[in-house]
Structure formats: structure tokens, C-alpha cells
Design a protein around this motif. Structure first.
Motif, PDB file in Angstrom:
ATOM      1  N   MET A 191      26.804 -12.442  -8.918  1.00  0.00           N
ATOM      2  CA  MET A 191      26.179 -11.464  -8.025  1.00  0.00           C
ATOM      3  C   MET A 191      25.095 -10.657  -8.734  1.00  0.00           C
ATOM      4  SD  MET A 191      28.026  -8.214  -6.267  1.00  0.00           S
ATOM      5  CE  MET A 191      27.102  -6.731  -6.040  1.00  0.00           C
ATOM      6  N   PHE A 192      25.292 -10.344 -10.038  1.00  0.00           N
ATOM      7  CA  PHE A 192      24.357  -9.482 -10.742  1.00  0.00           C
ATOM      8  C   PHE A 192      23.466 -10.251 -11.706  1.00  0.00           C
ATOM      9  CE2 PHE A 192      27.760  -6.476  -9.594  1.00  0.00           C
ATOM     10  CZ  PHE A 192      26.991  -5.520  -8.950  1.00  0.00           C
ATOM     11  N   GLU A 193      23.316 -11.539 -11.523  1.00  0.00           N
ATOM     12  CA  GLU A 193      22.552 -12.335 -12.478  1.00  0.00           C
ATOM     13  C   GLU A 193      21.050 -12.305 -12.210  1.00  0.00           C
ATOM     14  OE1 GLU A 193      24.226 -16.197 -12.481  1.00  0.00           O
ATOM     15  OE2 GLU A 193      26.116 -15.583 -13.399  1.00  0.00           O
ATOM     16  N   LYS A 194      20.636 -12.370 -10.960  1.00  0.00           N
ATOM     17  CA  LYS A 194      19.214 -12.441 -10.641  1.00  0.00           C
ATOM     18  C   LYS A 194      18.862 -11.364  -9.622  1.00  0.00           C
ATOM     19  CE  LYS A 194      18.939 -17.451 -11.370  1.00  0.00           C
ATOM     20  NZ  LYS A 194      18.625 -18.757 -10.751  1.00  0.00           N
ATOM     21  N   ILE A 195      17.697 -10.748  -9.826  1.00  0.00           N
ATOM     22  CA  ILE A 195      17.229  -9.761  -8.860  1.00  0.00           C
ATOM     23  C   ILE A 195      15.753 -10.003  -8.567  1.00  0.00           C
ATOM     24  CG2 ILE A 195      18.870  -7.985  -9.560  1.00  0.00           C
ATOM     25  CD1 ILE A 195      16.559  -6.648 -11.093  1.00  0.00           C
ATOM     26  N   TYR A 196      15.308  -9.423  -7.474  1.00  0.00           N
ATOM     27  CA  TYR A 196      13.889  -9.466  -7.124  1.00  0.00           C
ATOM     28  C   TYR A 196      13.407  -8.021  -7.071  1.00  0.00           C
ATOM     29  CZ  TYR A 196       9.591 -10.211  -4.474  1.00  0.00           C
ATOM     30  OH  TYR A 196       8.272 -10.231  -4.075  1.00  0.00           O
ATOM     31  N   SER A 197      12.638  -7.617  -8.074  1.00  0.00           N
ATOM     32  CA  SER A 197      12.114  -6.260  -8.150  1.00  0.00           C
ATOM     33  C   SER A 197      10.729  -6.288  -8.789  1.00  0.00           C
ATOM     34  CB  SER A 197      13.053  -5.357  -8.962  1.00  0.00           C
ATOM     35  OG  SER A 197      12.487  -4.070  -9.111  1.00  0.00           O
ATOM     36  N   PRO A 198       9.727  -6.703  -8.027  1.00  0.00           N
ATOM     37  CA  PRO A 198       8.386  -6.836  -8.598  1.00  0.00           C
ATOM     38  C   PRO A 198       7.716  -5.483  -8.823  1.00  0.00           C
ATOM     39  CG  PRO A 198       8.316  -7.216  -6.243  1.00  0.00           C
ATOM     40  CD  PRO A 198       9.770  -7.049  -6.600  1.00  0.00           C
ATOM     41  N   VAL A 199       6.682  -5.484  -9.640  1.00  0.00           N
ATOM     42  CA  VAL A 199       5.790  -4.336  -9.776  1.00  0.00           C
ATOM     43  C   VAL A 199       4.542  -4.629  -8.966  1.00  0.00           C
ATOM     44  CG1 VAL A 199       4.355  -2.989 -11.347  1.00  0.00           C
ATOM     45  CG2 VAL A 199       6.655  -3.681 -12.047  1.00  0.00           C
ATOM     46  N   GLN A 200       4.211  -3.751  -8.042  1.00  0.00           N
ATOM     47  CA  GLN A 200       3.070  -3.956  -7.157  1.00  0.00           C
ATOM     48  C   GLN A 200       2.076  -2.810  -7.306  1.00  0.00           C
ATOM     49  OE1 GLN A 200       4.908  -4.222  -3.288  1.00  0.00           O
ATOM     50  NE2 GLN A 200       5.603  -6.328  -3.617  1.00  0.00           N
ATOM     51  N   LYS A 201       0.810  -3.146  -7.229  1.00  0.00           N
ATOM     52  CA  LYS A 201      -0.214  -2.102  -7.275  1.00  0.00           C
ATOM     53  C   LYS A 201      -0.344  -1.461  -5.905  1.00  0.00           C
ATOM     54  CE  LYS A 201      -4.863  -1.027  -8.893  1.00  0.00           C
ATOM     55  NZ  LYS A 201      -6.122  -1.527  -9.471  1.00  0.00           N
ATOM     56  N   LEU A 202      -0.478  -0.129  -5.909  1.00  0.00           N
ATOM     57  CA  LEU A 202      -0.587   0.618  -4.665  1.00  0.00           C
ATOM     58  C   LEU A 202      -2.021   1.105  -4.514  1.00  0.00           C
ATOM     59  CD1 LEU A 202       1.465   1.479  -2.460  1.00  0.00           C
ATOM     60  CD2 LEU A 202       1.615   3.679  -3.610  1.00  0.00           C
ATOM     61  N   GLU A 203      -2.647   0.740  -3.412  1.00  0.00           N
ATOM     62  CA  GLU A 203      -4.030   1.171  -3.156  1.00  0.00           C
ATOM     63  C   GLU A 203      -3.993   2.525  -2.473  1.00  0.00           C
ATOM     64  OE1 GLU A 203      -6.486  -0.357  -4.404  1.00  0.00           O
ATOM     65  OE2 GLU A 203      -5.422  -2.186  -5.009  1.00  0.00           O
ATOM     66  N   LEU A 204      -4.269   3.551  -3.252  1.00  0.00           N
ATOM     67  CA  LEU A 204      -4.192   4.913  -2.722  1.00  0.00           C
ATOM     68  C   LEU A 204      -5.180   5.794  -3.482  1.00  0.00           C
ATOM     69  CD1 LEU A 204      -2.528   6.764  -0.759  1.00  0.00           C
ATOM     70  CD2 LEU A 204      -1.128   7.351  -2.759  1.00  0.00           C
ATOM     71  N   ASN A 205      -6.159   6.302  -2.778  1.00  0.00           N
ATOM     72  CA  ASN A 205      -7.134   7.207  -3.396  1.00  0.00           C
ATOM     73  C   ASN A 205      -6.456   8.510  -3.797  1.00  0.00           C
ATOM     74  OD1 ASN A 205      -9.391   5.514  -3.173  1.00  0.00           O
ATOM     75  ND2 ASN A 205      -9.736   6.134  -1.052  1.00  0.00           N
ATOM     76  N   PRO A 206      -6.857   9.092  -4.940  1.00  0.00           N
ATOM     77  CA  PRO A 206      -7.936   8.680  -5.838  1.00  0.00           C
ATOM     78  C   PRO A 206      -7.444   7.826  -7.011  1.00  0.00           C
ATOM     79  CG  PRO A 206      -7.178  10.837  -6.498  1.00  0.00           C
ATOM     80  CD  PRO A 206      -6.307  10.402  -5.331  1.00  0.00           C
ATOM     81  N   PHE A 207      -6.267   7.249  -6.916  1.00  0.00           N
ATOM     82  CA  PHE A 207      -5.658   6.547  -8.045  1.00  0.00           C
ATOM     83  C   PHE A 207      -6.251   5.142  -8.210  1.00  0.00           C
ATOM     84  CE2 PHE A 207      -2.546   9.564  -6.428  1.00  0.00           C
ATOM     85  CZ  PHE A 207      -2.240  10.273  -7.583  1.00  0.00           C
ATOM     86  N   ASN A 208      -6.536   4.795  -9.452  1.00  0.00           N
ATOM     87  CA  ASN A 208      -7.042   3.461  -9.763  1.00  0.00           C
ATOM     88  C   ASN A 208      -5.975   2.558 -10.372  1.00  0.00           C
ATOM     89  OD1 ASN A 208      -9.788   4.007  -8.988  1.00  0.00           O
ATOM     90  ND2 ASN A 208     -10.000   5.229 -10.861  1.00  0.00           N
ATOM     91  N   ASN A 209      -4.906   3.163 -10.882  1.00  0.00           N
ATOM     92  CA  ASN A 209      -3.872   2.388 -11.565  1.00  0.00           C
ATOM     93  C   ASN A 209      -2.479   2.917 -11.209  1.00  0.00           C
ATOM     94  OD1 ASN A 209      -5.429   0.532 -13.475  1.00  0.00           O
ATOM     95  ND2 ASN A 209      -6.307   2.526 -14.012  1.00  0.00           N
ATOM     96  N   LEU A 210      -2.198   2.974  -9.922  1.00  0.00           N
ATOM     97  CA  LEU A 210      -0.885   3.421  -9.450  1.00  0.00           C
ATOM     98  C   LEU A 210      -0.067   2.200  -9.043  1.00  0.00           C
ATOM     99  CD1 LEU A 210       1.164   5.551  -8.604  1.00  0.00           C
ATOM    100  CD2 LEU A 210      -0.069   5.783  -6.430  1.00  0.00           C
ATOM    101  N   PHE A 211       1.090   2.044  -9.672  1.00  0.00           N
ATOM    102  CA  PHE A 211       1.954   0.886  -9.437  1.00  0.00           C
ATOM    103  C   PHE A 211       3.341   1.347  -8.996  1.00  0.00           C
ATOM    104  CE2 PHE A 211      -1.278  -0.255 -12.457  1.00  0.00           C
ATOM    105  CZ  PHE A 211      -1.679  -1.531 -12.083  1.00  0.00           C
ATOM    106  N   VAL A 212       4.049   0.449  -8.318  1.00  0.00           N
ATOM    107  CA  VAL A 212       5.394   0.758  -7.832  1.00  0.00           C
ATOM    108  C   VAL A 212       6.351  -0.335  -8.279  1.00  0.00           C
ATOM    109  CG1 VAL A 212       6.822   1.315  -5.832  1.00  0.00           C
ATOM    110  CG2 VAL A 212       4.369   1.807  -5.779  1.00  0.00           C
ATOM    111  N   LYS A 213       7.440   0.060  -8.901  1.00  0.00           N
ATOM    112  CA  LYS A 213       8.525  -0.862  -9.228  1.00  0.00           C
ATOM    113  C   LYS A 213       9.434  -0.927  -8.007  1.00  0.00           C
ATOM    114  CE  LYS A 213      11.440  -3.119 -12.064  1.00  0.00           C
ATOM    115  NZ  LYS A 213      11.321  -4.575 -12.253  1.00  0.00           N
ATOM    116  N   ARG A 214       9.445  -2.081  -7.329  1.00  0.00           N
ATOM    117  CA  ARG A 214      10.067  -2.209  -6.014  1.00  0.00           C
ATOM    118  C   ARG A 214      11.569  -2.530  -6.095  1.00  0.00           C
ATOM    119  NH1 ARG A 214       6.878  -3.186  -1.612  1.00  0.00           N
ATOM    120  NH2 ARG A 214       8.838  -2.753  -0.528  1.00  0.00           N
TER     121      ARG A 214
END
Length: 289
Positions: free
Chosen positions: A1-24
Motif C-alpha cells: 500500500m505504501f510502496e508507490k505514490i503519485y506526487s508530482p511537482v508542478q509549476k504554478l502560473e501566478l503573477n508576479p511569481f516566475n518560479n512558484l511550484f507546488v508539490k501535489r
């Protein structure tokens, strides 16, 4: 049950940030959501090593932790029981708990404060019973949360996370220290008077200059909100397509935007926000929307 997960890091397009990411972490599982999955990972492994088959835990009537524990127990073939704080009620969260087979025991708020006593009173003679604190707070939980840092594909100037008990924050700090990173860890307590979070973190890992607590984004306290925060959620989700909740993640994202306006963080800084999931908790505030 705890062997594999899906938790990508995605870039968030939100002004005024140029490098804002979210660990999902909200994408890990619909019911064992986000940091709850990480907290329960090593707790359940400990229960299995001790040959315990009955999980006993605690939470409020809209607790994501209760749903997560009930779902995890059912998938592992374990029994689960929860002491629920307050008078007997019915709601969507407790319905899910019951569907996953969790037994619910409603406890008045004064008695609820002494969780160890409740455990001994009701389950002291059950040699299969395994105590899990409210929210999964434990050393095992911090080990699971520290793995968030291990999974990151790159380094960040700032990492942000909302905090209730401080367990996830302690794990993140531990992960940053283990890798000798220069990252600043910004913790947003969601409770009023959240300075105690610092002491809770120190229970599990030494404090360091990496840690920054921001105490002014609780919006009235735990599970409290304001019309300003609700309006922020509506605008943020419509603009980004990312669903956030009023208890935890909305307060975190609000703080990121506000701290950038104050010049505490720069719009070009590399920022990672930890989306800790728990979106089902919005059901407790559906009338606010």
C-alpha cells in the motif's frame, strides 16, 4: 500500500511569481490524502511489526485524519475505532469513516483532552489495540514527512507549508537538515496563537535558522475563516485551476502572496508550496461558498 505514490511537482502560473511550484501531495490518494498518507506510512508499519490489528485514534467531526485512518485500516485488513470530539453528529466525513468500517465513539470535549486515559479506559484490555494520536502526531510521522524533501527534483530558496500540530513541519525541517540545504522553511500555523508549533517541532528535531514561523495568517483560528479568505479561494482556484481548502492550504497560499508584497520573498525566488491535501475538509464549510 505504501510502496508507490503519485506526487508530482508542478509549476504554478501566478503573477508576479516566475518560479512558484507546488508539490501535489493532494494527488497521492483521494481518501488517504497528502500529509496524512505520509504520517500514517510508518505508523502502520509499526503497528504491523507489533502485530496489532486494531487502530485507535482521535479527531474532530470533520477530521481528514479520521477518514485517512479508516481508509488505510480497511485496505490493510485492520479494524479501526475513533474517539470523536464533541456531541454525536452525522456528516459526510463521518459517513466515509463508517463506510470504511471505522467505529465511532463520541466523547465530550473535557474527557477528550486526556487521550491516553480514554485509550486505557476503553481498550486497556485489548492486546490488539494500537494508539494513534490526533492527526497522527508521532516520530514515525515526521520520518514519513521528511521523505517529501528526498523526493524533490531540485533545490528551492523557500518551502512553504501550513501547520496544525507541527508534525509535518518537523519532518520537512528534518529533511532539509539531513541534506544540508540552504532552503528557508516557512511554516504557517493555522491556529490562533500558533507559536507553540515551534515547541512541537523541537520535540522531534533540533531547531535551526532554516525555520521561519508566520503567525498572522490563521484567519481567526483552526477551522475558522473569513469572507476575505473565502473570496481569495474563489479567485485563486478560478485563476490557477488548483483547488485549495480554507483550513490549511488557502492560508498558506495567501501568506505566500502577502509575504511577496512585503518583500520577504522575491518574485524571482524559487518557491515550493506543499499541498498537503485534506480537501474533503471543505465539506465542513460548504455553506461559506
Amino acid at each position: 500500500m505504501f510502496e508507490k505514490i503519485y506526487s508530482p511537482v508542478q509549476k504554478l502560473e501566478l503573477n508576479p511569481f516566475n518560479n512558484l511550484f507546488v508539490k501535489r501531495d493532494d494527488l497521492i490518494d483521494p481518501y488517504i490524502s497528502g500529509n496524512k498518507w505520509r504520517k500514517l506510512k510508518y505508523i502502520l508499519l509499526s503497528a504491523q511489526k507489533e502485530h496489532k490489528s486494531h487502530l485507535i485514534t482521535f479527531g474532530g467531526a470533520y477530521s481528514n485524519h479520521l477518514v485517512s485512518t479508516a481508509a488505510a485500516a480497511s485496505r490493510c485488513g485492520l479494524k479501526s475505532t475513533a474517539f470523536v470530539r464533541g456531541e454525536p453528529v452525522k456528516n459526510e466525513m463521518l459517513m466515509l469513516c463508517s463506510l470504511f468500517g471505522m467505529k465511532l465513539i463520541f466523547i465530550d470535549r473535557e474527557s477528550y483532552k486526556n487521550k491516553k486515559h480514554l485509550f486505557e479506559k476503553y481498550f486497556g484490555d485489548d492486546d490488539q489495540a494500537f494508539f494513534i494520536d490526533e492527526g497522527g502526531a508521532s516520530l514515525e510521522a515526521t520520518i514519513g514527512c521528511a521523505e517529501i524533501i528526498d523526493e524533490l527534483p531540485e533545490h528551492y530558496d523557500h518551502i512553504f507549508c501550513a501547520a496544525g500540530t507541527g508534525t509535518t513541519a518537523a519532518g520537512l525541517l528534518k529533511g532539509i537538515q539531513n541534506q544540508n540545504l540552504k532552503t528557508k522553511l516557512h511554516i504557517i500555523p493555522v491556529l490562533k496563537g500558533g507559536s507553540f508549533i515551534r515547541d512541537e517541532i523541537e520535540r522531534y528535531t533540533p531547531l535551526s535558522k532554516h525555520l521561519h514561523l508566520h503567525l498572522d495568517y490563521h484567519f481567526g483560528g483552526y477551522a475558522k475563516t473569513t469572507s476575505e479568505l473565502i473570496e481569495f479561494i474563489k479567485l485563486f482556484t478560478a485563476k490557477t485551476g488548483l483547488l485549495i481548502d480554507p483550513v490549511y492550504t488557502a492560508k498558506m497560499f495567501y501568506s505566500i502572496i502577502d509575504l511577496q508584497k512585503q518583500g520577504v520573498i522575491g518574485s524571482n525566488d524559487k518557491i515550493l508550496a506543499i499541498h498537503t491535501g485534506g480537501l474533503l475538509g471543505m465539506l465542513g464549510m460548504k455553506d461559506k461558498f
